[in-house]
Design a protein around this motif. Sequence first.
Motif, short mmCIF file in Angstrom:
data_model
loop_
_atom_site.label_atom_id
_atom_site.label_comp_id
_atom_site.label_asym_id
_atom_site.label_seq_id
_atom_site.Cartn_x
_atom_site.Cartn_y
_atom_site.Cartn_z
N GLN A 283 0.83 -1.20 0.00
CA GLN A 283 0.00 0.00 0.00
C GLN A 283 0.86 1.25 0.00
O GLN A 283 1.80 1.37 0.79
CB GLN A 283 -0.93 0.00 1.22
N ASP A 284 0.55 2.15 -0.93
CA ASP A 284 1.26 3.43 -1.07
C ASP A 284 2.74 3.25 -1.37
O ASP A 284 3.55 4.17 -1.17
CB ASP A 284 1.10 4.29 0.19
N ALA B 257 -0.66 2.43 -4.75
CA ALA B 257 0.75 2.28 -5.16
C ALA B 257 1.04 3.12 -6.40
O ALA B 257 0.23 3.21 -7.32
CB ALA B 257 1.06 0.82 -5.44
N ALA B 258 2.23 3.74 -6.42
CA ALA B 258 2.68 4.52 -7.57
C ALA B 258 3.41 3.57 -8.52
O ALA B 258 4.54 3.16 -8.25
CB ALA B 258 3.60 5.65 -7.12
N GLY C 180 -6.93 2.90 -6.47
CA GLY C 180 -6.13 4.11 -6.33
C GLY C 180 -4.71 3.98 -6.84
O GLY C 180 -3.95 4.95 -6.81
N ALA C 181 -4.32 2.80 -7.33
CA ALA C 181 -2.98 2.63 -7.87
C ALA C 181 -2.86 3.40 -9.18
O ALA C 181 -3.82 3.53 -9.94
CB ALA C 181 -2.68 1.16 -8.11
N LEU D 189 -5.33 3.57 -16.44
CA LEU D 189 -5.68 2.32 -17.11
C LEU D 189 -6.12 2.61 -18.55
O LEU D 189 -6.93 3.50 -18.80
CB LEU D 189 -6.82 1.64 -16.35
N THR D 190 -5.57 1.86 -19.50
CA THR D 190 -5.92 2.04 -20.91
C THR D 190 -6.21 0.69 -21.55
O THR D 190 -5.79 -0.36 -21.04
CB THR D 190 -4.78 2.71 -21.70
N ALA D 191 -6.94 0.73 -22.66
CA ALA D 191 -7.24 -0.50 -23.38
C ALA D 191 -5.97 -1.15 -23.90
O ALA D 191 -5.84 -2.39 -23.92
CB ALA D 191 -8.20 -0.19 -24.55
#
Length: 390
Positions: A178-179, A200-201, A219-220, A243-245
């Motif tokens: 986390q984070d 998470a970054a 939230g990542a 997020l992308t296709a």
Amino acid sequence: MKLRNLAIAALIPLTALTAPLAAAGDLAENAQATRTERDADPQRRLVIGGECASCDFSGSNLAGAHLYRGNFANADFSGAQLLGARFANMRLDGADFADASMREVRLSNVTMNGASLVDANMTDMRAHQVMLQGANASDVQMNGASLVQVSLQGANLRDADFSAATIRSGDMRGASLQDARLTNVVMQHIIMHQANLRGAAMEGAFLDHVDLTGATLRGANLTGARFRAVNLTGVDLSRTLGLTAQLLEKACGDETTRLPEDMNITLAACDNEIPGARPVDERAFIAEAEARRLAQLEAAQEAFADALASVQSRAMASGGLEREAMETAREALREAARAQAELARARAHSGWQFDMRRSELGEPMQFWLDGATPPQPPTPPARADRPDRR
């Protein structure tokens, strides 16, 4: 503090092939002096091995030290200076490395289950076959690190920094990230069932053959990330950033995978287990560590034999050996015999061979032997100083 069969040898200079064994009382006194004086100069190429469970090395300067083949469970290394130190074939379960400076540390065939690495600086660490199950490594710095065949199952890695790190062949089931900072991380052949990656970054991360079944990514940030053979079964991606296709083209999932409402795509089915993304088998760790140990025994045996031959040739040239040189020769012979006996016993229970790559060794024994010089017989005293033997 327990100090049983602990061997400490400073390798600069090294005039004998075998390390001196100090008495437990002497070691306790030396350890106390180390804790009080805290010498500012690094003790380069110090070799420590043996049984030292619950020993206190807190705040000690062990930069460049080699810790080899011992049981240091529950030892205290908190706040210690361990720049460039090497740990090989060791048990460090429950050990405390909180706030330790461990830049460029090398770990090989080490168990650290339940260890504390809180706030430790492990930048540019190299780890091979390391068990960190249940370890507490919150806020640890592992940026630029390389971890191969590692188990972080159930580990607390909250707020850890893995920026630009490489993790290959690992088990991170149930780990909490986390984070955590995972920017530009490379993760290959990792199983991460039920892992917590909330917040998470992960910008620029590359996930290759990673099984995220049931993981939490709420939230990542996956901006600029790349996937290849990533299992997203049961993962909620509805609130994941970036997020992308295109990112999901090489991922798979099922009806339990949740995507953002505005993303109208269908993920490929995960019909088969992702190749290579399996839990790390602790038995494989043990088997490979044993093979590595056998190779070290063979190398040690050869080195002892060479040392004995050198002592004998010098003895013939000088006309005899004094007591000190004879004791060195006898100790070398005993050590070689012990190594030979242990090697024979191990071979009786194993019918396989292991190809050891020197680039992965990192073991203190090899450096110990490489840096050693054959024992030198003492110079015979002048005739006037010899006792009258008539």
